[in-house]
Design a protein around this motif. Structure first.
Motif, PDB file in Angstrom:
ATOM      1  N   THR A  54       4.239  -9.243 -13.997  1.00  0.00           N
ATOM      2  CA  THR A  54       3.002  -8.245 -14.598  1.00  0.00           C
ATOM      3  C   THR A  54       1.889  -7.957 -13.623  1.00  0.00           C
ATOM      4  N   ARG A  55       1.828  -8.590 -12.482  1.00  0.00           N
ATOM      5  CA  ARG A  55       0.673  -8.360 -11.501  1.00  0.00           C
ATOM      6  C   ARG A  55       0.886  -6.916 -11.055  1.00  0.00           C
ATOM      7  N   LYS A  56      -0.372  -6.369 -10.713  1.00  0.00           N
ATOM      8  CA  LYS A  56      -0.080  -4.996 -10.221  1.00  0.00           C
ATOM      9  C   LYS A  56       0.401  -5.116  -8.377  1.00  0.00           C
ATOM     10  N   PRO A  57       0.962  -4.074  -8.155  1.00  0.00           N
ATOM     11  CA  PRO A  57       1.637  -4.060  -6.669  1.00  0.00           C
ATOM     12  C   PRO A  57       0.450  -4.063  -5.596  1.00  0.00           C
ATOM     13  N   ARG A  58       0.605  -4.970  -4.498  1.00  0.00           N
ATOM     14  CA  ARG A  58      -0.444  -5.011  -3.269  1.00  0.00           C
ATOM     15  C   ARG A  58      -0.147  -3.721  -2.616  1.00  0.00           C
ATOM     16  N   PRO A  59      -0.978  -3.051  -1.729  1.00  0.00           N
ATOM     17  CA  PRO A  59      -0.564  -1.989  -0.751  1.00  0.00           C
ATOM     18  C   PRO A  59       0.799  -2.489   0.077  1.00  0.00           C
ATOM     19  N   GLY A  60       1.886  -1.560  -0.159  1.00  0.00           N
ATOM     20  CA  GLY A  60       2.906  -1.789   0.601  1.00  0.00           C
ATOM     21  C   GLY A  60       3.998  -2.235  -0.221  1.00  0.00           C
ATOM     22  N   GLU A  61       3.814  -3.040  -1.602  1.00  0.00           N
ATOM     23  CA  GLU A  61       4.796  -3.767  -2.077  1.00  0.00           C
ATOM     24  C   GLU A  61       5.356  -2.430  -2.854  1.00  0.00           C
ATOM     25  N   LYS A  62       6.800  -2.740  -2.748  1.00  0.00           N
ATOM     26  CA  LYS A  62       7.627  -1.640  -3.597  1.00  0.00           C
ATOM     27  C   LYS A  62       8.433  -2.476  -4.602  1.00  0.00           C
ATOM     28  N   HIS A  63       8.508  -1.563  -5.801  1.00  0.00           N
ATOM     29  CA  HIS A  63       9.344  -1.909  -7.140  1.00  0.00           C
ATOM     30  C   HIS A  63      10.732  -2.264  -6.727  1.00  0.00           C
ATOM     31  N   GLY A  64      11.458  -3.318  -7.038  1.00  0.00           N
ATOM     32  CA  GLY A  64      12.667  -3.750  -6.659  1.00  0.00           C
ATOM     33  C   GLY A  64      12.744  -4.596  -5.292  1.00  0.00           C
ATOM     34  N   VAL A  65      11.538  -4.656  -4.285  1.00  0.00           N
ATOM     35  CA  VAL A  65      12.028  -5.270  -3.245  1.00  0.00           C
ATOM     36  C   VAL A  65      11.112  -6.572  -3.249  1.00  0.00           C
ATOM     37  N   GLN A  66       9.750  -6.323  -3.550  1.00  0.00           N
ATOM     38  CA  GLN A  66       9.106  -7.683  -3.374  1.00  0.00           C
ATOM     39  C   GLN A  66       9.070  -8.470  -4.762  1.00  0.00           C
TER      40      GLN A  66
END
Ligand code: ADP
Ligand code: 5GP
Length: 185
Positions: free
Chosen positions: A40-52
């Motif tokens: 439920t954490r928000k993505p950090r810059p550069g993080e992609k759904h399904g990758v990290q």
């Protein structure tokens, strides 16, 4: 004796370098399968759904938990994180080495449900270096860093519960040791 790959769990305090070590290892050994958690954490810059991570809402996380779709889950520093069960079991059944990068609470839950799993603790060279890395990453606000450092004290005190400790002095060195533990090298 069977050399069947086991489930390996990598844990350690926030900022110790878990993601960095795993990314380095997978660059050279893409065959090592890393479970992608839901959070439920928000993505950090550069993080992609399904990758990290699979970035989900609170409601979606409630459903994953209620439907028994997570092998384990935990709340960490104000967010929930969980390991999708099916994908992990499929890989293990296919005989592939599987790596989970999860927190202490998750590691304990995996140990209970899968006692054959090997638990690896990634430790910092020193407390001051951990603070430097977590702060230097520059991805969290000061109050979030404080929460993560509080959690880090608890995690560091639990090191003896793990089968092996690796000290993250050199990313290359730790990645190699981890591959050896997973019997990939
Ligand atoms: P974690 O996934 O454990 O929270 P990260 O992989 O994001 O930690 O690493 C935190 C910070 O520490 C990053 O800025 C990373 O570049 C740095 N770092 C990781 N491993 C090392 C190392 N062996 N030496 C120096 N800095 C490191
Ligand atoms: P971050 O927000 O820095 O990506 O991760 C915070 C913490 O959550 C780290 O200790 C990380 O290992 C842990 N974590 C990531 N995914 C999972 C998961 O699926 N389950 C559990 N229990 N912890 C996780």
């Amino acid at each position: 004796m069977s050399e069947r790959p086991r489930l390996t769990v990598l844990s350690g305090p926030s900022g110790v370098g878990k993601s960095t070590v795993v990314a380095h290892m997978r660059k050279e050994h893409p065959e090592v399968w890393l479970s992608v958690s839901a959070t439920t954490r928000k993505p950090r810059p550069g993080e992609k759904h399904g990758v990290q991570y699979f970035f989900v809402t609170d409601e979606e996380m409630d459903k994953l938990i209620a439907n028994g779709e997570l092998l384990e889950w935990a709340e960490f520093a104000g967010n929930r994180y969980g390991t999708p069960r099916r994908a992990v079991l499929d890989r293990l059944e296919a005989g592939e080495p599987v790596l989970l990068e999860i927190d202490l609470q998750g590691a304990r839950l995996v140990r209970e449900s899968m006692p054959e799993a090997q638990l690896v603790f990634l430790a910092p060279p020193s407390w001051d270096e951990l603070v430097r890395r977590l702060t230097g990453r520059g991805t969290e606000a000061p109050e979030v860093i404080e929460r993560r450092l509080e959690a880090a004290k608890v995690e560091l005190a639990a090191e003896a519960e793990f089968d092996t400790t690796l000290v993250n002095t050199s990313v290359e060195g730790v990645a190699r040791e981890l591959l050896a533990l997973m019997k990939v090298l």
